[in-house]
Design a protein around this motif. Structure first.
Motif, PDB file in Angstrom:
ATOM      1  N   TYR A   1     -47.162  55.141  10.959  1.00 58.71           N
ATOM      2  CA  TYR A   1     -46.565  55.815   9.802  1.00 58.71           C
ATOM      3  C   TYR A   1     -47.656  56.140   8.801  1.00 58.71           C
ATOM      4  CZ  TYR A   1     -43.394  56.800   5.929  1.00 58.71           C
ATOM      5  OH  TYR A   1     -42.705  57.406   4.909  1.00 58.71           O
TER       6      TYR A   1
ATOM      7  N   CYS B   1     -48.232  57.734   5.012  1.00 60.94           N
ATOM      8  CA  CYS B   1     -47.579  58.195   3.784  1.00 60.94           C
ATOM      9  C   CYS B   1     -47.983  59.640   3.523  1.00 60.94           C
ATOM     10  CB  CYS B   1     -47.991  57.335   2.594  1.00 60.94           C
ATOM     11  SG  CYS B   1     -47.202  55.734   2.607  1.00 60.94           S
TER      12      CYS B   1
ATOM     13  N   CYS C   1     -40.307  55.256   1.994  1.00 60.33           N
ATOM     14  CA  CYS C   1     -41.221  55.022   3.120  1.00 60.33           C
ATOM     15  C   CYS C   1     -40.715  53.879   3.993  1.00 60.33           C
ATOM     16  CB  CYS C   1     -42.635  54.745   2.615  1.00 60.33           C
ATOM     17  SG  CYS C   1     -43.425  56.238   1.992  1.00 60.33           S
TER      18      CYS C   1
ATOM     19  N   HIS D   1     -47.682  50.702  -4.062  1.00 61.32           N
ATOM     20  CA  HIS D   1     -46.760  51.368  -3.119  1.00 61.32           C
ATOM     21  C   HIS D   1     -46.611  50.585  -1.808  1.00 61.32           C
ATOM     22  CE1 HIS D   1     -44.470  54.487  -1.283  1.00 61.32           C
ATOM     23  NE2 HIS D   1     -45.426  54.869  -0.459  1.00 61.32           N
ATOM     24  N   HIS D   2     -47.712  50.281  -1.162  1.00 59.10           N
ATOM     25  CA  HIS D   2     -47.607  49.572   0.117  1.00 59.10           C
ATOM     26  C   HIS D   2     -47.182  48.123  -0.068  1.00 59.10           C
ATOM     27  CE1 HIS D   2     -50.208  52.739   2.404  1.00 59.10           C
ATOM     28  NE2 HIS D   2     -48.998  53.142   2.119  1.00 59.10           N
TER      29      HIS D   2
ATOM     30  N   GLU E   1     -43.552  48.420  -0.419  1.00 61.01           N
ATOM     31  CA  GLU E   1     -42.923  48.795   0.862  1.00 61.01           C
ATOM     32  C   GLU E   1     -42.751  47.564   1.754  1.00 61.01           C
ATOM     33  OE1 GLU E   1     -44.381  51.993   3.278  1.00 61.01           O
ATOM     34  OE2 GLU E   1     -45.146  53.056   1.547  1.00 61.01           O
TER      35      GLU E   1
END
Ligand code: AMP
Ligand code: ZN
Length: 490
Positions: free
Chosen positions: A27, A29, A222, A247-248, A251
């Motif tokens: 995956y 982003c 995501c 962000h990660h 996630e």
């Protein structure tokens, strides 16, 4: 050949072992489509393209999923500010959908100009709000959420592993030290899963949900889309380094809070492209796009070649001088390859096929089983190339292998050219398009060329050689090939 990758999770180089034999689920982003991608963003997509091509080269079947953010990404990653797409729509007097559609198309056009392979699945956030709502419900059911001020938040205190990717230690982080204090949050690291109220009341894209009419936070898209297309546990997740701390990190918290198990095995992050020591950012207004480069007379592949000169985990400083030297380097490479190709085609065009990874199982891939007659020396360069790319994508060294091969006059042209094409499967520089340029010559030179041809027809080889020497002095090399007489500038 085993592939080694630097895993941000744990900060070490690890051997890549896929969840499922032969297959890689990855995956990446994708863009927030409120403006053109700048060349910094594009550096990250080039790195991810090299990663995917490397995996494919070694025989893995790669399923790559990329999201397109067309809702929910605020101007500040920590739930502050305005939705980027909606703000851009207001500024330009368009609808959010028009803006997103326009910049999404522009983005994929840029990728194709850079010869970045299209992901297997491209998914838009606005098409997956139901999946996000379902995932938030799972997180809520497991007790990781709270409602406050009309929004639904993720409660990081409930997730003890929070921040492992970024090596954050929650207890060391004072409220407001890195993230602005938000009165609605219990901890500054809590983040919004679903907005119903915010600073911007006139949000034009809203959906019904169990928490009220509103719209999703950025991070949930995501987690939801990757899990939809790749399952609850998959191999690789990547992005730029700026995604590590917020962000990660968020996630991971969402996905693992929902499933109760490990989500992703390998996290890969590309370092930034910087402009005179500052990061390039769309918001800072100092961004350069592919169109800027084309307008200035560069080929997008000059930029790709420029990026390949640096390891993906090193910061890369952009300047037009540096891009000029990449442009010249690539031109020189293409010219040499054009000559090799011509030579190879003279010797036996039908033999020139890319000498590439065989179709055996990954891990058992062995160099040297390629096209019949591939010369040992050429294979040695290819083995070195493979060793370099499999070592955490050491593309600068792999590029040096290509150059060394190209310059080695003792390697026979057919093998050389087929190995070049094999290397290009990873590099993606469209090396197979290298062709001798048709050059225009003065009347005098063309008369000399005609005269030489006439001399050869008359079997006056002495005169033909004399003319060949005269032409050489004037910088023109004449060659007699089965396809006729060819000439080029020295
Ligand atoms: P965005 O469209 O802002 O979500 O960014 C798209 C991708 O570009 C993300 O993977 C970012 O991490 C990455 N990125 C943003 N700025 C840069 C930069 N200056 N250099 C390299 N990658 C970047
Ligand atoms: Zn993402």
């Amino acid at each position: 050949m085993s592939i080694k990758l630097f895993n941000t999770m744990g900060r070490q180089i690890q051997e890549f072992i896929p969840v499922e034999d032969n297959k890689v689920r990855m995956y990446t982003c994708g863009p927030t489509v409120y403006n053109y991608a700048h060349i910094g963003n594009l550096r990250t997509y080039i790195f991810e393209d090299i990663l995917r091509r490397t995996l494919e080269y070694f025989g893995y079947q790669v399923k790559q999923v990329m999201n397109v953010t067309d809702v929910g990404h605020l101007t500040d990653d920590a739930d502050e500010g305005e939705d980027k797409v909606i703000r851009s729509a207001k500024e330009k007097g368009k609808t959010a959908r028009e803006i997103a559609g326009f910049y999404m198309e522009a983005f994929f056009k840029d990728l194709s100009l850079l010869n970045v392979e299209k992901p297997s699945v491209v998914c838009k956030a606005t098409d997956h709000v139901d999946d996000m709502i379902k995932l938030i419900r799972r997180i809520e059911k497991n007790g990781f959420t709270y409602a406050s001020g009309g929004n639904l938040y993720f409660d990081v205190a409930k997730f003890p592993d929070y921040g492992r990717l970024a090596m954050l230690r929650l207890e060391d982080l004072k409220a407001g030290a890195r993230v602005k204090i938000d009165e609605q949050k219990k901890s500054p690291h809590d983040f919004v899963l679903w907005f119903t109220k915010s600073k911007f009341e006139h949000q034009s894209m809203m959906w019904d949900s169990p928490w009220g009419r509103g719209y999703p936070g950025w991070h949930i898209e995501c987690s939801a889309m990757s899990m939809k297309y790749l399952g609850d546990h998959f191999d690789i997740h990547c992005g730029g380094i700026d995604h590590i701390p917020v962000h990660h990190t968020n996630e991971i918290a969402q996905a693992e809070a929902a499933t109760g198990k490990k989500w992703v095995n390998y996290w890969l992050h590309g370092e930034f492209l910087v402009l005179s020591k500052e990061k390039m950012a769309k918001s800072a207004g100092n961004f350069i796009t592919i169109s800027t480069l084309i307008d200035k007379g560069y080929d997008p592949l000059d930029y790709r070649y420029f990026c390949l000169g640096a390891h993906y985990r090193s910061q890369l400083q952009f300047s037009f001088e540096a891009l000029d030297s990449a442009k010249n380097g690539r031109a020189g490479l293409m010219e040499r390859i054009a000559r090799i190709r011509e030579e190879a085609e003279k010797t036996g065009a039908e033999k020139v096929s890319p000498y590439a990874a065989d179709t055996g199982a990954p891990g058992t891939y062995a160099s040297g089983k390629g096209a019949p007659g591939t010369d040992d020396k050429a294979i040695r360069y290819l083995k070195s190339f493979e060793a370099h790319i499999s070592q955490d994508l050491n593309v600068p060294k792999a590029l040096a292998d290509l150059w060394n091969l190209v310059k080695d006059g003792s390697v026979e042209a057919v093998s050389k050219y087929s190995v070049i094409l094999a290397m290009d499967k990873v590099l993606g520089l469209r090396l197979g398009t290298a062709q001798m340029k048709k050059i225009s010559v003065s009347k005098e030179i063309s008369n000399l060329i005609d005269e030489r041809e006439k001399a050869r027809e008359d079997k006056d080889y002495k005169r033909a050689d004399e003319i060949r020497n005269i032409l050489k002095e004037r910088g023109i090399i004449v060659e007699d090939t089965p396809q006729g007489v060819k000439w080029r500038k020295v």
